[in-house]
Structure formats: structure tokens, C-alpha cells
Write a protein that holds these residues in place. Structure first.
Motif, mmCIF file in Angstrom:
data_model
loop_
_atom_site.group_PDB
_atom_site.id
_atom_site.type_symbol
_atom_site.label_atom_id
_atom_site.label_comp_id
_atom_site.label_asym_id
_atom_site.label_seq_id
_atom_site.Cartn_x
_atom_site.Cartn_y
_atom_site.Cartn_z
ATOM 1 N N GLN A 1 0.827 -1.199 0.000
ATOM 2 C CA GLN A 1 0.000 0.000 0.000
ATOM 3 C C GLN A 1 0.864 1.253 0.000
ATOM 4 O O GLN A 1 0.647 2.174 -0.790
ATOM 5 C CB GLN A 1 -0.914 0.010 1.226
ATOM 6 N N LEU A 2 1.842 1.273 0.874
ATOM 7 C CA LEU A 2 2.708 2.448 0.953
ATOM 8 C C LEU A 2 3.568 2.591 -0.295
ATOM 9 O O LEU A 2 3.816 3.697 -0.767
ATOM 10 C CB LEU A 2 3.576 2.370 2.211
ATOM 11 N N GLY A 3 4.010 1.463 -0.864
ATOM 12 C CA GLY A 3 4.815 1.516 -2.084
ATOM 13 C C GLY A 3 4.039 2.114 -3.242
ATOM 14 O O GLY A 3 4.561 2.932 -4.008
ATOM 15 N N GLY B 1 3.044 6.879 -6.611
ATOM 16 C CA GLY B 1 2.106 7.878 -7.096
ATOM 17 C C GLY B 1 2.582 9.295 -6.828
ATOM 18 O O GLY B 1 2.465 10.179 -7.678
ATOM 19 N N VAL B 2 3.142 9.502 -5.650
ATOM 20 C CA VAL B 2 3.676 10.830 -5.320
ATOM 21 C C VAL B 2 4.825 11.172 -6.256
ATOM 22 O O VAL B 2 4.913 12.290 -6.770
ATOM 23 C CB VAL B 2 4.111 10.890 -3.843
ATOM 24 N N TYR B 3 5.714 10.206 -6.510
ATOM 25 C CA TYR B 3 6.825 10.460 -7.438
ATOM 26 C C TYR B 3 6.311 10.816 -8.828
ATOM 27 O O TYR B 3 6.807 11.743 -9.465
ATOM 28 C CB TYR B 3 7.751 9.247 -7.538
ATOM 29 N N LEU C 1 -2.953 8.805 -6.888
ATOM 30 C CA LEU C 1 -1.998 8.276 -5.911
ATOM 31 C C LEU C 1 -1.693 6.805 -6.125
ATOM 32 O O LEU C 1 -0.555 6.379 -5.955
ATOM 33 C CB LEU C 1 -2.502 8.475 -4.486
ATOM 34 N N ARG C 2 -2.689 5.994 -6.493
ATOM 35 C CA ARG C 2 -2.484 4.553 -6.623
ATOM 36 C C ARG C 2 -2.309 4.080 -8.044
ATOM 37 O O ARG C 2 -1.692 3.052 -8.281
ATOM 38 C CB ARG C 2 -3.678 3.800 -6.024
ATOM 39 N N LYS C 3 -2.904 4.772 -9.014
ATOM 40 C CA LYS C 3 -2.904 4.242 -10.374
ATOM 41 C C LYS C 3 -2.857 5.364 -11.400
ATOM 42 O O LYS C 3 -3.151 6.516 -11.097
ATOM 43 C CB LYS C 3 -4.137 3.374 -10.596
ATOM 44 N N ASN D 1 0.697 2.479 -10.114
ATOM 45 C CA ASN D 1 1.812 3.414 -10.202
ATOM 46 C C ASN D 1 3.155 2.755 -9.914
ATOM 47 O O ASN D 1 4.173 3.164 -10.457
ATOM 48 C CB ASN D 1 1.596 4.595 -9.269
ATOM 49 N N ALA D 2 3.153 1.739 -9.064
ATOM 50 C CA ALA D 2 4.409 1.045 -8.789
ATOM 51 C C ALA D 2 4.946 0.399 -10.072
ATOM 52 O O ALA D 2 6.151 0.403 -10.311
ATOM 53 C CB ALA D 2 4.212 -0.004 -7.706
#
Length: 145
Positions: free
Chosen positions: A56-58, A63-65, A92-94, A108-109
Motif C-alpha cells: 500500500q505504501l509503495g 504515485g507521489v513520485y 496516488l495509486r494508479k 503506479n508502482a
């Protein structure tokens, strides 16, 4: 000797209230920390169901990057996460891409691991191709200059 024993016991008796207060403080602090961790975990579970906290944090960090990356914006043509398309939105996530009229969503990861921005081909026909720095945009877009 009696005087030393009495002095020792007196010191322990004087310190006992402070020791007990310290233990109570530590116990309360541990309860507050556990409550905060549970609240954060519950909030993350609502946003990212059925995923470990580190995943979750990754995803959020990626997303922030991407949101802060000046080279990755909506409207850019990119190759990322196994797709080539135009970036529609970055969350943030996608990230959502327009690919041939369809919307493709990638985590996003996955996008942040490796992405490549394609050259601008606005108003031109042809599909962008990977080229050398010496080639013009027209050459890269598959159109004769």
C-alpha cells in the motif's frame, strides 16, 4: 551498617512513586501507539483492500513520485507498465492511459519502475517509433519530412 540499610530503603521508597509513574506512562504510550497504528491500518485497508501495508505504501509513494515528475503529465504519449498510450490521469495509486480508444489502468508502482515518453506527434499520421537523438520528430513519428 543499619544506617546504610535504612538510607538505601529510604531511597527506594522515595523513588517508588516516580518508577510507578514511569511505568504507567509507558503503558499508556503503548496503548496510544497501538490505537494509532490500528487507525492508520484501517484507513489504508479502506483505500487498498486486501494488500499488505508495505504494498500500500509503495503504491502511494510511486504515485507521489509520478505526480511530482515534471516529465510525466496527462497528455504525454508514453510506454509504461506494458502499454503504450496517452496518459489520461495520474492518481496516488494508479495511472489511466488512453490506448486506441480504450482506457487502460496500471498501478503506479508498475509505471514508476520503467516508463519512456514518446515524441510529440500532434497532427501527424503514423505511430511513434524509438529513434536516435539526431532524428527529427517527423522521422520518429513515421512520417516523411
Amino acid at each position: 551498617m543499619e544506617h546504610t540499610v535504612e538510607e538505601f530503603l529510604g531511597g527506594i521508597a522515595a523513588a517508588l512513586p516516580r518508577v510507578l509513574a514511569g511505568l504507567v506512562f509507558l503503558a499508556l504510550a503503548a496503548l496510544v501507539v497501538r490505537a494509532l497504528v490500528a487507525a492508520v491500518r484501517a484507513a489504508l485497508d479502506r483505500v487498498y483492500p486486501a494488500q499488505p501495508v508495505y504494498v500500500q505504501l509503495g503504491a502511494t509513494v510511486a504515485g507521489v513520485y509520478l505526480l511530482r515528475d515534471i516529465d510525466f503529465n496527462p497528455g504525454d504519449r508514453v510506454v509504461a507498465g506494458g502499454v503504450e498510450g496517452v496518459v489520461r490521469t495520474v492518481e496516488l495509486r494508479k495511472t489511466r492511459f488512453d490506448v486506441g480508444g480504450d482506457t487502460v489502468v496500471r498501478a503506479n508502482a508498475d509505471v514508476e519502475q520503467k516508463w519512456t515518453r514518446k515524441p510529440e506527434c500532434a497532427g501527424r499520421r503514423g505511430r511513434p517509433a524509438v529513434g536516435r537523438a539526431s532524428e527529427s520528430t517527423a522521422d520518429l513519428c513515421g512520417v516523411a519530412a
